[in-house]
Motif scaffolding. Structure first.
Motif, mmCIF file in Angstrom:
data_model
loop_
_atom_site.group_PDB
_atom_site.id
_atom_site.type_symbol
_atom_site.label_atom_id
_atom_site.label_comp_id
_atom_site.label_asym_id
_atom_site.label_seq_id
_atom_site.Cartn_x
_atom_site.Cartn_y
_atom_site.Cartn_z
ATOM 1 N N PRO A 77 0.801 -1.236 0.000
ATOM 2 C CA PRO A 77 0.000 0.000 0.000
ATOM 3 C C PRO A 77 0.834 1.286 0.000
ATOM 4 O O PRO A 77 0.734 2.105 0.915
ATOM 5 C CB PRO A 77 -0.830 -0.129 1.282
ATOM 6 N N GLY A 78 1.658 1.448 -1.012
ATOM 7 C CA GLY A 78 2.480 2.644 -1.130
ATOM 8 C C GLY A 78 3.208 2.597 -2.466
ATOM 9 O O GLY A 78 3.068 1.637 -3.233
ATOM 10 N N VAL A 79 4.000 3.631 -2.724
ATOM 11 C CA VAL A 79 4.782 3.675 -3.969
ATOM 12 C C VAL A 79 5.871 2.610 -3.899
ATOM 13 O O VAL A 79 6.556 2.477 -2.873
ATOM 14 C CB VAL A 79 5.417 5.077 -4.141
ATOM 15 N N ALA A 115 4.712 -4.706 -6.180
ATOM 16 C CA ALA A 115 4.144 -3.530 -6.858
ATOM 17 C C ALA A 115 3.124 -2.876 -5.942
ATOM 18 O O ALA A 115 2.716 -3.470 -4.927
ATOM 19 C CB ALA A 115 3.484 -3.944 -8.173
ATOM 20 N N ASN A 116 2.715 -1.697 -6.294
ATOM 21 C CA ASN A 116 1.667 -1.001 -5.543
ATOM 22 C C ASN A 116 0.375 -1.844 -5.547
ATOM 23 O O ASN A 116 0.034 -2.465 -6.558
ATOM 24 C CB ASN A 116 1.423 0.368 -6.213
ATOM 25 N N ASP A 117 -0.342 -1.856 -4.437
ATOM 26 C CA ASP A 117 -1.529 -2.715 -4.322
ATOM 27 C C ASP A 117 -2.631 -2.366 -5.333
ATOM 28 O O ASP A 117 -3.264 -3.266 -5.904
ATOM 29 C CB ASP A 117 -2.082 -2.711 -2.881
ATOM 30 N N ALA A 118 -2.851 -1.069 -5.570
ATOM 31 C CA ALA A 118 -3.898 -0.686 -6.541
ATOM 32 C C ALA A 118 -3.465 -1.064 -7.961
ATOM 33 O O ALA A 118 -4.295 -1.448 -8.793
ATOM 34 C CB ALA A 118 -4.188 0.809 -6.442
ATOM 35 N N LEU A 155 0.248 5.745 -9.420
ATOM 36 C CA LEU A 155 -0.594 6.946 -9.471
ATOM 37 C C LEU A 155 -1.156 7.190 -8.067
ATOM 38 O O LEU A 155 -2.004 6.444 -7.599
ATOM 39 C CB LEU A 155 -1.741 6.720 -10.471
ATOM 40 N N GLU A 156 -0.647 8.216 -7.400
ATOM 41 C CA GLU A 156 -1.004 8.437 -5.984
ATOM 42 C C GLU A 156 -2.129 9.474 -5.863
ATOM 43 O O GLU A 156 -1.973 10.506 -5.202
ATOM 44 C CB GLU A 156 0.239 8.869 -5.210
ATOM 45 N N LEU A 157 -3.249 9.153 -6.468
ATOM 46 C CA LEU A 157 -4.373 10.089 -6.455
ATOM 47 C C LEU A 157 -4.932 10.320 -5.045
ATOM 48 O O LEU A 157 -5.403 11.403 -4.720
ATOM 49 C CB LEU A 157 -5.472 9.507 -7.352
ATOM 50 N N GLY A 158 -4.871 9.271 -4.226
ATOM 51 C CA GLY A 158 -5.459 9.326 -2.881
ATOM 52 C C GLY A 158 -4.970 10.491 -2.041
ATOM 53 O O GLY A 158 -5.694 10.994 -1.189
ATOM 54 N N HIS A 159 -3.750 10.951 -2.303
ATOM 55 C CA HIS A 159 -3.197 12.016 -1.467
ATOM 56 C C HIS A 159 -3.310 13.391 -2.115
ATOM 57 O O HIS A 159 -2.675 14.343 -1.684
ATOM 58 C CB HIS A 159 -1.749 11.686 -1.096
ATOM 59 N N HIS A 160 -4.124 13.469 -3.150
ATOM 60 C CA HIS A 160 -4.347 14.762 -3.808
ATOM 61 C C HIS A 160 -5.659 15.387 -3.358
ATOM 62 O O HIS A 160 -6.566 14.693 -2.937
ATOM 63 C CB HIS A 160 -4.273 14.584 -5.321
ATOM 64 N N TYR A 168 -8.582 12.853 -1.255
ATOM 65 C CA TYR A 168 -9.513 11.735 -1.474
ATOM 66 C C TYR A 168 -9.443 10.766 -0.290
ATOM 67 O O TYR A 168 -10.461 10.271 0.177
ATOM 68 C CB TYR A 168 -9.168 10.990 -2.770
ATOM 69 N N GLU A 169 -8.205 10.509 0.164
ATOM 70 C CA GLU A 169 -8.067 9.543 1.270
ATOM 71 C C GLU A 169 -8.672 10.086 2.574
ATOM 72 O O GLU A 169 -9.342 9.356 3.291
ATOM 73 C CB GLU A 169 -6.587 9.188 1.466
ATOM 74 N N GLU A 170 -8.464 11.383 2.829
ATOM 75 C CA GLU A 170 -9.045 11.954 4.052
ATOM 76 C C GLU A 170 -10.567 11.966 3.995
ATOM 77 O O GLU A 170 -11.242 11.811 5.005
ATOM 78 C CB GLU A 170 -8.511 13.383 4.265
HETATM 79 C C1 BGC Z 1 -1.203 4.767 -0.636
HETATM 80 C C2 BGC Z 1 -1.339 4.092 -1.990
HETATM 81 C C3 BGC Z 1 -2.173 2.821 -1.843
HETATM 82 C C4 BGC Z 1 -3.485 3.132 -1.181
HETATM 83 C C5 BGC Z 1 -4.326 1.889 -0.940
HETATM 84 C C6 BGC Z 1 -2.564 5.006 -0.047
HETATM 85 O O1 BGC Z 1 -2.438 5.603 1.208
HETATM 86 O O2 BGC Z 1 -0.507 5.974 -0.750
HETATM 87 O O3 BGC Z 1 -0.082 3.789 -2.522
HETATM 88 O O4 BGC Z 1 -2.379 2.238 -3.102
HETATM 89 O O5 BGC Z 1 -3.284 3.777 0.073
HETATM 90 O O6 BGC Z 1 -3.696 0.988 -0.116
#
Ligand code: BGC
Length: 241
Positions: A77-79, A115-118, A155-160, A168-170
């Motif tokens: 779950p990260g880059v 690799a990144n999970d998404a 693509l780290e859209l969640g933190h934009h 998006y993540e918040e």
């Molecule tokens: C991470 C992403 C990851 C996502 C889902 C985010 O916080 O930055 O890399 O894909 O969480 O686990």
């Protein structure tokens, strides 16, 4: 010669992959054949309360024990770049710069790809046609983008920023869902889908991750929910080169 090719083909068919999905709340594994058919149960252990690399590796050791496999695919779950984890918003700062592929090769004695999970979820979900976007709704918000089946990684859209000065993540991650409840979370998600369509003009959007089961509005025709197991199935595609 013919015989040699046949032996090689049979060996490829027999290759078993240990697919691993490291999540913010659970760590899941399953053994898959070369086509992604399950060769074992899907096992899960809760992510440790302090999810350092050591603690997660210890759980992976437990989950791999007793299973037979030839190689390992890991969704993180990260880059991730060349097997090294570069961010880990929902795990632990010790992951920054950690050589996860290297550590697992040593620990399990098999070839490992990370690799990144998404991205992995997407590899298991997309049809390979046109612009396809994948958004995962779990502890964090993951994103992956494909053009004719080719991945643009990390693509780290969640933190934009999404709305009201929040990402998006918040606004849509698990903490937000717990805080605001299902009805408001669905309203936010509906807005996000509308916004993402206007930004990316995708042909298809796939929604994955555990919180898709909370979705209760009617999705546009070009948006599909993919089952959670896709996060493991995509692990096979990591070896297609
Ligand atoms: C991470 C992403 C990851 C996502 C889902 C985010 O916080 O930055 O890399 O894909 O969480 O686990």
């Amino acid at each position: 010669m013919g015989e040699a090719i046949e032996t090689l083909a049979t060996e490829t068919l027999a290759i078993a992959t240990l697919a691993v999905d490291i999540g913010g709340s659970g760590i899941k594994v399953m053994v898959l054949d070369h086509q992604g058919n399950p060769l074992s149960e899907r096992d899960r252990i809760d992510t440790p309360a302090v999810p350092t690399p050591e603690a997660v590796l210890e759980i992976l050791q437990q989950l791999a024990a007793g299973k037979t496999f030839d190689r390992v695919s890991v969704g993180f779950p990260g880059v991730v770049r060349r097997g090294v984890t570069e961010t880990a918003a929902n795990l632990h700062p010790d992951w920054i710069g950690f050589d996860l592929a290297g550590a697992l090769i040593q620990q399990l004695g098999k070839p490992v790809r990370v690799a990144n999970d998404a991205d992995i979820q997407g590899l298991g979900a997309v049809a390979g046609e046109g612009v396809e976007l994948v958004i995962t709704l779990g502890t964090g918000i993951g994103a992956a983008m494909f053009l004719n089946g080719r991945l643009i990684p990390n693509l780290e859209l969640g933190h934009h920023p999404f709305r009201k000065g929040e990402t998006y993540e918040e606004q849509l991650g698990r903490a937000a869902l717990d805080e605001i409840g299902k009805r408001r979370w669905n309203n936010r998600l509906e807005r996000a889908v509308d916004l993402l369509e206007r930004i990316f003009n995708y042909d298809s959007l796939y929604l994955g991750g555990g919180n898709t089961k909370k979705i209760d509005f009617v999705l546009p025709v070009n948006v599909k929910i993919v089952p959670n197991v896709t996060g493991l199935l995509g692990g096979i595609a990591l070896w297609k080169d």
